[in-house]
Structures are given as structure tokens and as C-alpha cells.
Design a protein around this motif. Structure first.
Motif, mmCIF file in Angstrom:
data_model
loop_
_atom_site.group_PDB
_atom_site.id
_atom_site.type_symbol
_atom_site.label_atom_id
_atom_site.label_comp_id
_atom_site.label_asym_id
_atom_site.label_seq_id
_atom_site.Cartn_x
_atom_site.Cartn_y
_atom_site.Cartn_z
ATOM 1 N N ALA B 226 -5.545 -45.032 -20.374
ATOM 2 C CA ALA B 226 -4.785 -44.271 -21.364
ATOM 3 C C ALA B 226 -3.292 -44.552 -21.221
ATOM 4 C CB ALA B 226 -5.065 -42.785 -21.195
ATOM 5 N N PRO B 228 0.522 -43.620 -21.175
ATOM 6 C CA PRO B 228 1.310 -42.415 -20.919
ATOM 7 C C PRO B 228 2.297 -42.093 -22.035
ATOM 8 C CG PRO B 228 2.078 -44.230 -19.519
ATOM 9 C CD PRO B 228 0.835 -44.699 -20.230
ATOM 10 N N ILE B 232 2.682 -38.262 -23.487
ATOM 11 C CA ILE B 232 3.800 -37.513 -22.896
ATOM 12 C C ILE B 232 4.801 -37.119 -23.971
ATOM 13 C CG2 ILE B 232 5.808 -37.741 -21.368
ATOM 14 C CD1 ILE B 232 3.984 -39.347 -19.464
ATOM 15 N N ASN B 315 13.815 -46.104 -6.488
ATOM 16 C CA ASN B 315 12.767 -47.063 -6.873
ATOM 17 C C ASN B 315 12.602 -47.165 -8.387
ATOM 18 O OD1 ASN B 315 12.078 -46.087 -4.045
ATOM 19 N ND2 ASN B 315 10.676 -47.825 -4.265
ATOM 20 N N LEU B 332 7.672 -46.765 -7.175
ATOM 21 C CA LEU B 332 7.492 -45.897 -6.018
ATOM 22 C C LEU B 332 6.017 -45.497 -5.900
ATOM 23 C CD1 LEU B 332 8.683 -44.196 -3.722
ATOM 24 C CD2 LEU B 332 9.035 -42.356 -5.380
ATOM 25 N N SER B 333 5.416 -45.849 -4.802
ATOM 26 C CA SER B 333 4.017 -45.521 -4.568
ATOM 27 C C SER B 333 3.885 -45.033 -3.131
ATOM 28 C CB SER B 333 3.143 -46.774 -4.784
ATOM 29 O OG SER B 333 1.921 -46.643 -4.093
ATOM 30 N N TYR B 344 3.281 -51.458 -7.341
ATOM 31 C CA TYR B 344 3.232 -52.139 -8.638
ATOM 32 C C TYR B 344 4.000 -51.275 -9.639
ATOM 33 C CZ TYR B 344 1.400 -54.685 -12.626
ATOM 34 O OH TYR B 344 1.293 -55.431 -13.758
ATOM 35 N N TYR B 346 5.319 -49.168 -12.762
ATOM 36 C CA TYR B 346 4.583 -48.329 -13.720
ATOM 37 C C TYR B 346 5.556 -47.494 -14.546
ATOM 38 C CZ TYR B 346 5.557 -44.778 -10.172
ATOM 39 O OH TYR B 346 6.194 -43.942 -9.281
ATOM 40 N N ILE B 347 4.996 -46.853 -15.543
ATOM 41 C CA ILE B 347 5.776 -45.975 -16.417
ATOM 42 C C ILE B 347 5.231 -44.572 -16.274
ATOM 43 C CG2 ILE B 347 6.164 -45.402 -18.851
ATOM 44 C CD1 ILE B 347 6.369 -48.436 -19.372
ATOM 45 N N ASP B 348 6.097 -43.646 -15.885
ATOM 46 C CA ASP B 348 5.680 -42.248 -15.770
ATOM 47 C C ASP B 348 6.490 -41.391 -16.737
ATOM 48 O OD1 ASP B 348 8.151 -42.008 -14.683
ATOM 49 O OD2 ASP B 348 7.498 -41.087 -12.800
ATOM 50 N N GLU B 349 6.414 -40.079 -16.547
ATOM 51 C CA GLU B 349 7.042 -39.181 -17.514
ATOM 52 C C GLU B 349 8.537 -39.444 -17.660
ATOM 53 O OE1 GLU B 349 7.437 -35.050 -16.512
ATOM 54 O OE2 GLU B 349 7.129 -34.427 -18.582
#
Lengths: 122, 641
Positions: B226, B228, B232, B315, B332-333, B344, B346-349
Motif C-alpha cells: 500500500a 503511504p 496519509i 537520517n 532510519l531503521s 533502505y 522509505y517515505i513515511d508520514e
């Protein structure tokens, strides 16, 4: 065109209500339960069970990372994940945030075809 | 936009429901975007000061109480929808189109992608492999969003249909027919704006399908989790409204190509190129040795991680895009950090909101210009006025959107220019009117009239027609008798000591330029020891004794804190008649109540923390007549109340 072979149905109504602004209601219960489950899986540090909690595509993507992580690392993740908060949830996407050593991390979940929430990013 | 519950069987005879695609939510997001485009258009062209402006003689009452009956989607669905007849105003039909473009949701989802890096005919969604479609018994429609939304015959509400229905409405005089056509036109235009909005979403222009599930079930390796971004944004809009997402800057590149475009299709294509070049979707991040999650064989040339700034503390990768600082992605993981390497990307909120804040202003700018192109360019003229007889014409200028001339048929309302009261209605046939009319008390030797047509709550009027002898003005003196706002000043909720006003000093006498009936003032000066920026533009009709429209702004820049304008006022005016006007003297006053309750002042804005209390804007217009035009001038100065 093939897309029109799949049985689209258009029904007409007379004097209908115009209720298209109703917001989508999202039930957070299931995602919150999955959050608990993810916490338990990492605390148990069982790699197979942990990978089963991922969406199929993310399993491939994160397999090496999970398999190369030590038991200590996985359990530390489980501990840190206890601080989680459900940051956002849509119909098919959700994010948990959690903190460790003063830093804020997040993981993402996606809904699979059987209606189960699975990890899509960690 | 799309969320798909996908029903299919191998033999097409029975359907197995499986959740497949999900994305931006059409129920809210597209309607909000379309609504804000309409608002932005009305605001922009409300202040059409110069006679050469495109819509100088237009009025747009798209958000008003006037409604049109038409076909609407009553309840949507993945495959099955319910339609019915509804009454909506123009803006609501456009909003509805933003939603209905996604109905039924499954087939709509296949045709809402456009990859500008591919050659024509190959720009459709390919992220879902043919085997994916075939495994559910259907074929890939191989249709891209631009083609689908602009001119695909299978799309009843495409843009060509929108224009055709607008043309039909202008050419048919029966009111019911006109309204039915215009409801269709506005809804179809709303569906076209849905295209514009989608071209401002990275996943839709970077071949990044976003099913909730699918990859593992059909045996290929691409990630199809899905997306984000759209979910969002939907959640954010529901909670915070759209305004915060419009605070970013319009990229000068977007402004340029939108304003120079000759067709809506061109705007959609350019916006898609812009979004593709500048933004990552969550599965097409690449650069700095990162391989994208999907179609690695088609890695996009831009953007690249190495072109972004990396903040190792947070990050995050950031990039300045057209004046907007965008959080492009993160890496940041927890598990990666624990093992002392970077994760890796990624795109977050946070990334989504940052991207949306940079993209929404571009979508709005593109959408406003799409509407500019959608409105036919029509001129109404009165050519002769005799004893109870009037002649005139309604002409259409063809362009790249409307290549066939529109011949207007329908009513023409004749109004007094001074107060827009109706004198009568005549009928126009094939673009011409030549009819008897009862002028009643209207005196053509001392008053002016206008002719006006309406279609879909777009009003187009003629220039005022007059038989009055030209006045022989020498001087037109507009005097700011008092522009005085009594303000409450507060910072963080604390009211500062005393009140301050926005006023011109007694000694100021500010000279501007007056040409072709338009007064302009653009001045940096010092008033009461503070640097001031003053700007004013007023279109003045001496004969009608009115300010037709204009704008005023005044800001004070404190020397000790030049970044903070503590004293700021701006407003726009529209069609203000002078009160107590005599042959050479006029006075008019506007009070705070009128600011709120009348159409006289628009878009009143004040500095942060300031609140209008009992504000008065008192102006005085003085005119002097002379036989000589050579020294026509207009000036502002303050006098005491």
C-alpha cells in the motif's frame, strides 16, 4: 476493452440523498492487536514467525536483514516496540512509531488480500 | 482516488473479491482539491483590474445558491455504483467530478496512471504485469490517464465532453437544457481536475501501482504494498483541512508552464513531467547505490538520492524544489541502526506531508489555469441603442480548446450600469440581438447600460454602453480622507498596550500614475518615522462615479525588526459607488460591517495577531472638469475626518 467485461453495474435512483461527504470510518482495533503480535514475535526472536508477519513482497526485501540480525537485536526491537503508538491508519496502510535511545523509529503495515495487517516496512 | 475491491473470476462468470488497489481517497481529497481550485480561480479573476485582462467582463458565481440538475454518483463502489439526479451549484458539480472520476473504482484505477518518460501510447500503467491482469481474467486496458481523462470515448465525462456540453449550453436557449448541459460540463471538468491532481502525485506519474496486496499471490518479485502518500494525505485532510497543504510556494516553473499553456492536456502533461522529475514515490527511490523496489529496469533519471542533502542526525534526505524544502525520504531503521548501517530509504508520514505541502500549490496553480482555458472567450457588445430598441452581438473567439466558433442563443439581460438593476431581456439568435425593449425610466442620454449573458453561473457582460457626451475631466483627485483601522494588537494572545491605527500622516500627499482610467501607486516611503510600503490600484469610472475595482495594501516595516511586519493591511474593492456624489464631488465610506457583510471589500488581510475592530475606510473622490485632457492626474492624501 477488457476492463468493461467485468460486469460494471450502474443503478439509478430517484431523489437520492447526497451523502458523499461521509468520512471513511477506520477501525483501529485490528491494527493495535497486530502491534501486540509483532511485539511478541520479536521478543520470541523466531525468525520464521517474524518473516511470516511481513507482506509477501516485503518478506523478500527484508529477509536478509532479519536473518542477519542477532537474537539480541530482535529481542531489543521487541522491547523498544513496547513504546509504540499508532501514528496513522488508513484503509490499507498504517504506521507505528516507537522510541529507543531517544530516537523515534517507525514501521509500516499494509493490509493483505485476506484482510490481515502485515509489515511492509521495518 | 483509488481504492479497489477487485472482483473477478477466471471465467468472468463469478467474482472473487480481493482487495487490490488502494490510494488517495476520492471521497474527500479530490473534492477538496477541486474546491480550492475553484476558490483560487474566483479569487484571482475577481480582481481583474485591467480592461485587457482575460476575464475583465466576466463574473463567476460558481459557489452561489444557483443550482443545476444533473446526473450524479450517489454511492460508489468497486464495480457497482448507484447514480441519480441531484441539484448542485457549479462548484459542487466540480467537486463531485473530483470524486466521480474514481467510480466505479476498479476500472478507474487502471487508467489513472501516466508515465511522462515513456513514448506516446506506452504511458499507461505497466507496474501491474499483463500476467497480473490475466490471472484475474481481464486484459490490461493500456490506457494512460491523460488520454482517458481528456478524450477517451469510453469516458462519458472526459474533457472534450465538458467543452462540448459548455458549447451546447451556450447554443441552446431552453433553460432546462442549458442547466442539464452545464451540470454535465462542470462535473466533467471536475473529473478533468482529478487528472490534474493525479499528475501531482509521484506514484501516478512514476508507474508505481499501489495494491494493498498482489505481488506474492501472482508470483513476481515486485513490491506492491500500500502507498503511504494518498492514505496519509487523506487522513491529514480529514483532521486538518486543506489549508496547511497549500502553504508551500508555487514553483516559478509550474507557474510559467501553466500560464503559457494553450490546452489543459498540455498542463496535465507538464505537471506530470514536473512531478516525475522532482519527487520519489515510495517504491521508486533510487540513486546512491539504492535500487528501486519496482521495475529496476526502468529507473527514473531524476530525482536521485545523491542530488539531495543528507542529514545524518535525522537520517533524512532533503531537497529544495522550487522554493520548497522537501523531506524526500528517510533511511532510519531500528534494525539497521542496531547493526550500525543505514536502512533502505522509505517515505513515511513526515515525508508525505512535506511532499504534499510542496505539490498541492502546484496542483492548485495548474488547476486554476486549466479552468482559465476551459472558459470560452466570449465578448458581449451593445452596438446601438435607439428609442426602445437595442442591438448588439455575442461573439466567441476560437482558440486551441474551442476550435469551432460558438454561436450564442439565449437571453441577454439588459441592465442599468449604475446599479445593475434589470431593464429588460432580449433574445439573442446565432450571436446577434436586434430587438425592441421597453427602457422605462432609463434615460440613455444621462445613464449607461450593459448587456449580460449567463451560462452555468458564469456571467459575461458588455462594456457599459453610453450615449452620454464624454465628460471633459482635467483632474480626478482621489483623496484618502482617512484609512484608519482601530486594531487590537496581540502577540501570542496577549494584547499589547494601546491601540494602533493604520493611517496616512497628515502631511502625506502621494502621487501615483493615472492612465486609461486606472490609478496605480507603488511607493516605499516613510510615515511617522517608519518605512512603509504602499500599493494601490484602482480602476475608476469617472462617468459612472464609481470605483469599479481595485486593491490597496500598506505595510510598516519596523526598523528594529524588519522581518516582522507588525502593521499590515490589505483589501480589495469592487464596484463602489460614491455616496452623496455631485457633479464634482463624491464621498463614500466603508465600515467594518460592510467589510463583513457586503461585496465592497474583499480579501481583507491584516498582520499576524491583528484584529479589525471598528475599522473605517473613509475616502473622498473629487473630480474637476476642464476642457483640456493634457494634465489628467490623480493623487492620494490624508485629510482629517
Amino acid at each position: 476493452m477488457a476492463i468493461f467485461l467485468i460486469g460494471i453495474n450502474c443503478e439509478k435512483t430517484i431523489n437520492p440523498p447526497d451523502n458523499n461527504d461521509d468520512p471513511i470510518i477506520v477501525d483501529e482495533t485490528q491494527v493495535l492487536e497486530v502491534g501486540k503480535s509483532i511485539e511478541s514475535l520479536f521478543l520470541s526472536a523466531d525468525i520464521k514467525d517474524i518473516l511470516d508477519a511481513f507482506t509477501p513482497s516485503s518478506q523478500n526485501h527484508y529477509k536478509d536483514l532479519i536473518e542477519s540480525s542477532s537474537e539480541e537485536t530482535l529481542k531489543a526491537f521487541g522491547e523498544a516496540f513496547k513504546t509504540r503508538e499508532l501514528n496513522v491508519q488508513g484503509e490499507n496502510y498504517a504506521e507505528f512509531e516507537f522510541t529507543a535511545d531517544g530516537r523515534t523509529f517507525s514501521i509500516a503495515l499494509s493490509l493483505d488480500g485476506e484482510g490481515n495487517w502485515k509489515i511492509s516496512r521495518i | 482516488m483509488k481504492k479497489l475491491l477487485y472482483a473477478i473470476s477466471g471465467a468472468l462468470s463469478c467474482f472473487v473479491l480481493i482487495m487490490v488497489l488502494t490510494s488517495y481517497d476520492h471521497e474527500l481529497t479530490h473534492k477538496e482539491i477541486n474546491g480550492t481550485i475553484i476558490d483560487g480561480f474566483e479569487e484571482r479573476y475577481f480582481s481583474s483590474i485591467n480592461k485587457n485582462d482575460l476575464f475583465h467582463y466576466y463574473r463567476f458565481l460558481l459557489s452561489g445558491s444557483g443550482t443545476m440538475e444533473g446526473d450524479a454518483v450517489i454511492s460508489g463502489g468497486k464495480l457497482n455504483i448507484t447514480t441519480g439526479t441531484l441539484n448542485k451549484n457549479a462548484k459542487d458539480w466540480v467537486r463531485h467530478g473530483g470524486r466521480s472520476a474514481d467510480e466505479p473504482q476498479l476500472p478507474a484505477s487502471f487508467v489513472h496512471f501516466y508515465d511522462p518518460t515513456q513514448k506516446e501510447g506506452e504511458q499507461y500503467l505497466k507496474d501491474l504485469l499483463d500476467s497480473w491482469y490475466l490471472s484475474w481474467g481481464i486484459e490490461n486496458p493500456k490506457t494512460d490517464h491523460v488520454s482517458w481523462a481528456i478524450s477517451d470515448d469510453r469516458n462519458e465525462y472526459n474533457y472534450e465532453a465538458a467543452k462540448q456540453h459548455f458549447k451546447n449550453a451556450l447554443e441552446q436557449s431552453a433553460e432546462d437544457f442549458r442547466h442539464l448541459n452545464m451540470s454535465h460540463a462542470w462535473r466533467a471538468f471536475g473529473q478533468t481536475l482529478h487528472l490534474i491532481a493525479d499528475m501531482g502525485i509521484a506514484s501516478h506519474v512514476r508507474d508505481d501501482a499501489h495494491p494493498g496486496v498482489g505481488a506474492g499471490l501472482i508470483g513476481h518479485n515486485w513490491a506492491l504494498d500500500a502507498d503511504p502518500y494518498e492514505e496519509i494525505v487523506y487522513k491529514y485532510l480529514g483532521k486538518n483541512g486543506i489549508d496547511n497543504l497549500l502553504k508551500g510556494k508555487v514553483d516559478p516553473k509550474v507557474e510559467k508552464f501553466s500560464k503559457e499553456a494553450k490546452t489543459v492536456k498540455e498542463i496535465a502533461e507538464k505537471l506530470a513531467e514536473y512531478t516525475n522529475e522532482n519527487f520519489f514515490s515510495h517504491e521508486t527511490i533510487s540513486g546512491a547505490n539504492v535500487t528501486p523496489k519496482i521495475h529496476p529496469d526502468k529507473t527514473y533519471p531524476s530525482p536521485k538520492l545523491e542530488d539531495c542533502s543528507y542529514n545524518s542526525t535525522r537520517n533524512i534526505y532533503t531537497k529544495n524544489i522550487g522554493g520548497n524544502s522537501v523531506v524526500m525520504c528517510k533511511d532510519l531503521s531500528y534494525l539497521a541502526a542496531f547493526n550500525n548501517f543505514r536502512g533502505y530509504p522509505y517515505i513515511d508520514e513526515e515525508c508525505v506531508i512535506s511532499q504534499a505541502t510542496a505539490l498541492f500549490p502546484q496542483i492548485k496553480e495548474a488547476g486554476i489555469n486549466a479552468l482559465r482555458l476551459f472558459i470560452p472567450k466570449i465578448k458581449v457588445e451593445v452596438t446601438a441603442l435607439g428609442d426602445n430598441h437595442i442591438e448588439g452581438k455575442v461573439t466567441h473567439t476560437t482558440d486551441d480548446e474551442y476550435k469551432e466558433e460558438i454561436k450564442y442563443n439565449g437571453p441577454v439581460v439588459i441592465k442599468k450600469a449604475s446599479n445593475l438593476s434589470k431593464i429588460g431581456v432580449v433574445n439573442c439568435e446565432n450571436g446577434e440581438f436586434d430587438a425592441d425593449i421597453n427602457l422605462g425610466s432609463f434615460d440613455p442620454t444621462s445613464e449607461e447600460l450593459i448587456a449580460e449573458i449567463e451560462c452555468g453561473y458564469v456571467y459575461i457582460r458588455s462594456e457599459p454602453f453610453t450615449q452620454i457626451p464624454e465628460p471633459k475631466w482635467r483632474y480626478v483627485q482621489l483623496v484618502f480622507k482617512k484609512v484608519d483601522g482601530i486594531w487590537d494588537f496581540s502577540r501570542n494572545g496577549v494584547i499589547e498596550e494601546g491601540s494602533k491605527g493604520v493611517s496616512l500622516s497628515n502631511s502625506m500627499y502621494l502621487r501615483g500614475d493615472f492612465k486609461d482610467g486606472v490609478f496605480t501607486l507603488d511607493l516605499d516611503t516613510v510615515i511617522s518615522g517608519y518605512p512603509n510600503k504602499l500599493k494601490a490600484t484602482f480602476e475608476i469610472d469617472n462617468t459612472r462615479q464609481r470605483i469599479i475595482r481595485g486593491s490597496f495594501s500598506k505595510e510598516v516595516i519596523p526598523e528594529d525588526n524588519p522581518e516582522h511586519n507588525f502593521d499590515y493591511l490589505s483589501f480589495e474593492v469592487y464596484d463602489i459607488p460614491a455616496k452623496n456624489w455631485t457633479s464634482n464631488y463624491g464621498l463614500f465610506q466603508l465600515h467594518a460591517e460592510e467589510v463583513c457583510n457586503s461585496n465592497n471589500l474583499r480579501n481583507v488581510r491584516a498582520g499576524e495577531g491583528q484584529k479589525l475592530v471598528n475599522t473605517k475606510f473613509v475616502w473622498e473622490l473629487k473630480t474637476y472638469s476642464c476642457n483640456d485632457y493634457s494634465d489628467l492626474s490623480i493623487s492620494f492624501r490624508e485629510t482629517k475626518l
